[in-house]
Design a protein around this motif. Structure first.
Motif, short mmCIF file in Angstrom:
data_model
loop_
_atom_site.label_atom_id
_atom_site.label_comp_id
_atom_site.label_asym_id
_atom_site.label_seq_id
_atom_site.Cartn_x
_atom_site.Cartn_y
_atom_site.Cartn_z
N SER A 241 6.11 -0.25 0.19
CA SER A 241 6.11 0.36 1.53
C SER A 241 6.98 -0.44 2.49
O SER A 241 7.80 0.14 3.24
CB SER A 241 4.67 0.43 2.06
N ILE A 242 6.83 -1.76 2.51
CA ILE A 242 7.63 -2.59 3.42
C ILE A 242 9.11 -2.54 3.04
O ILE A 242 10.00 -2.54 3.93
CB ILE A 242 7.12 -4.04 3.42
N VAL A 281 14.30 -5.13 11.40
CA VAL A 281 14.83 -5.69 10.17
C VAL A 281 14.30 -7.12 9.97
O VAL A 281 13.85 -7.49 8.87
CB VAL A 281 16.37 -5.69 10.18
N GLN A 282 14.32 -7.91 11.02
CA GLN A 282 13.86 -9.29 10.92
C GLN A 282 12.35 -9.36 10.60
O GLN A 282 11.92 -10.15 9.76
CB GLN A 282 14.15 -10.05 12.21
N ALA A 286 10.63 -10.72 7.04
CA ALA A 286 9.62 -11.78 6.96
C ALA A 286 8.37 -11.30 6.23
O ALA A 286 7.80 -12.02 5.39
CB ALA A 286 9.26 -12.26 8.37
N ILE A 287 7.94 -10.07 6.55
CA ILE A 287 6.74 -9.53 5.90
C ILE A 287 6.99 -9.34 4.40
O ILE A 287 6.14 -9.69 3.56
CB ILE A 287 6.33 -8.20 6.55
N LEU A 288 8.17 -8.80 4.06
CA LEU A 288 8.49 -8.55 2.66
C LEU A 288 8.55 -9.87 1.88
O LEU A 288 8.06 -9.95 0.74
CB LEU A 288 9.81 -7.81 2.54
N THR A 289 9.11 -10.89 2.49
CA THR A 289 9.20 -12.20 1.82
C THR A 289 7.81 -12.74 1.50
O THR A 289 7.55 -13.23 0.40
CB THR A 289 9.95 -13.20 2.71
N GLU A 290 6.89 -12.62 2.47
CA GLU A 290 5.53 -13.12 2.26
C GLU A 290 4.79 -12.28 1.21
O GLU A 290 4.07 -12.81 0.37
CB GLU A 290 4.78 -13.10 3.58
#
Length: 357
Positions: A241-242, A281-282, A286-290
């Motif tokens: 989803s992210i 985007v930023q 960050a959410i996707l990385t976590e």
């Protein structure tokens, strides 16, 4: 007083020996009848040993490796939980100790095994149908046409069974679990479990033993790793989803930049959509990385929570055969018959003594 007590004890012992001698002489006087009974009993025991089918025993042993939390992995999971990340806990001790051995004898596992498919004479049938054929149950149901029409198909829906089907499965379950199925763990400190299945049919004992171990092993693995699998599925859904949101935000930034190409510096307000998209985007990056970190840790947890079941020994044909030997049948039959006749003579004499008194 002591001398009188000793004399009474001596008299009692003498009486006891005298009584025993009388009973011995009485039974010895009936030796012909007792001997005839022993011979008849021995003949019956010999006949039984010849007619009794041998019992085949299939044995399968396996070891469980259920990894516990600890070490570097435990530290990583503890660090993740300190940040509020739920990566799935241990499956608990629901199958610890004797619980696992009792799982093999549960009606649910035995019935699922009976409904599992096998190849027999070129056709796919259930193990329950093989049991019915081996024990010739349909001949016993000759006077009950409704039972002869019942058929247990492989992987049939258990919830749709009729009362008659439930009854038949219940009879088969009782016969297998109470008399022909033995699950043992030699030592609580050793994670090696043995399954013994006994049957008058050699192929059925082997097939059922392997199928039961496979069915319980699959259920055990799915149950122990259920929480970790659910958690990983949720994280995978969130990552997807992210990622879609991030791709949309990146596309939005590109579209906004195209719309503001060579824009008059006096009209900066038109750059606001592009700036908002860049913030999206930023944030999504960050959410996707976590989430990717959490998903990877969840995969490690799933591998940790999934127990390893390693089969050590499988049943190999020919199976161990147990039968009542001829000599043993003669001895046991003769002893039982002689004992029953002697017991009968003892009762008869006791009744006579009671009536005379």
């Amino acid at each position: 007083m002591d001398k009188k007590t000793i004399e009474n004890d001596e008299i009692s012992l003498k009486d006891l020996l005298q009584k025993a001698k009388e009973w011995y002489i009485y039974l010895l006087s009936q030796w012909k009848i007792i001997l005839c009974a022993g011979i008849i009993g021995g003949a019956l025991g010999l006949t039984y040993s010849l007619l009794k089918k041998p019992i085949y025993t299939a044995t399968l042993s396996f070891a469980l490796e259920d990894e516990k939390g600890g070490g570097g992995l435990g530290g990583a999971l503890g660090l993740a939980s300190s940040f509020g990340l739920d990566l799935g806990g241990s499956g608990g001790g629901i199958f610890a100790g004797s619980n696992l051995t009792e799982l093999f004898k549960s009606r649910s596992m035995v019935e699922k095994t009976l409904l599992s498919p096998i190849k027999f004479e070129g056709k796919e049938i259930s193990i329950a149908e093989l049991y019915i054929k081996n024990n010739k149950l349909r001949k016993l149901w000759g006077d009950k046409p409704s039972l002869n029409k019942i058929e247990f198909l492989p992987n049939d829906d258990r919830k749709k069974f009729t009362r008659a089907q439930d009854s038949i499965l219940g009879v088969i379950y009782n016969d297998l679990s109470k008399t022909n199925l033995l699950v043992s763990q030699k030592d609580k400190k050793v994670s090696i479990i043995s399954i013994d299945v006994s049957s008058a049919n050699e192929s059925f004992a082997k097939i059922f033993c392997e199928a039961l171990a496979r069915q319980v092993g699959q259920f055990y693995i799915e149950t122990k790793s259920k929480k970790a699998r659910m958690n990983m599925a949720i994280l995978d859904h969130q990552v997807d989803s992210i990622r879609r949101e991030l791709n949309g935000a990146i596309t939005g930034v590109a579209v906004a930049n195209d719309n503001t190409f060579n824009l008059n510096p006096a009209l900066n307000v038109r750059r606001a959509p592009s700036a908002r998209r860049q913030v999206d985007v930023q944030a999504n990056t960050a959410i996707l990385t976590e989430l990717v970190k959490q998903a990877e840790l969840a995969k490690v947890t799933l591998r940790k929570e999934t127990p390893l079941i390693q089969v050590i020994d499988r049943p190999i044909l020919p199976l161990v055969k147990t039968r009542l030997g001829k000599a043993r049948g003669i001895i046991i039959g003769g002893f039982i018959a002689s004992f029953l006749v002697m017991f009968y003579f003892i009762l008869i004499r006791l009744f006579k003594q009671i009536n005379l008194s």
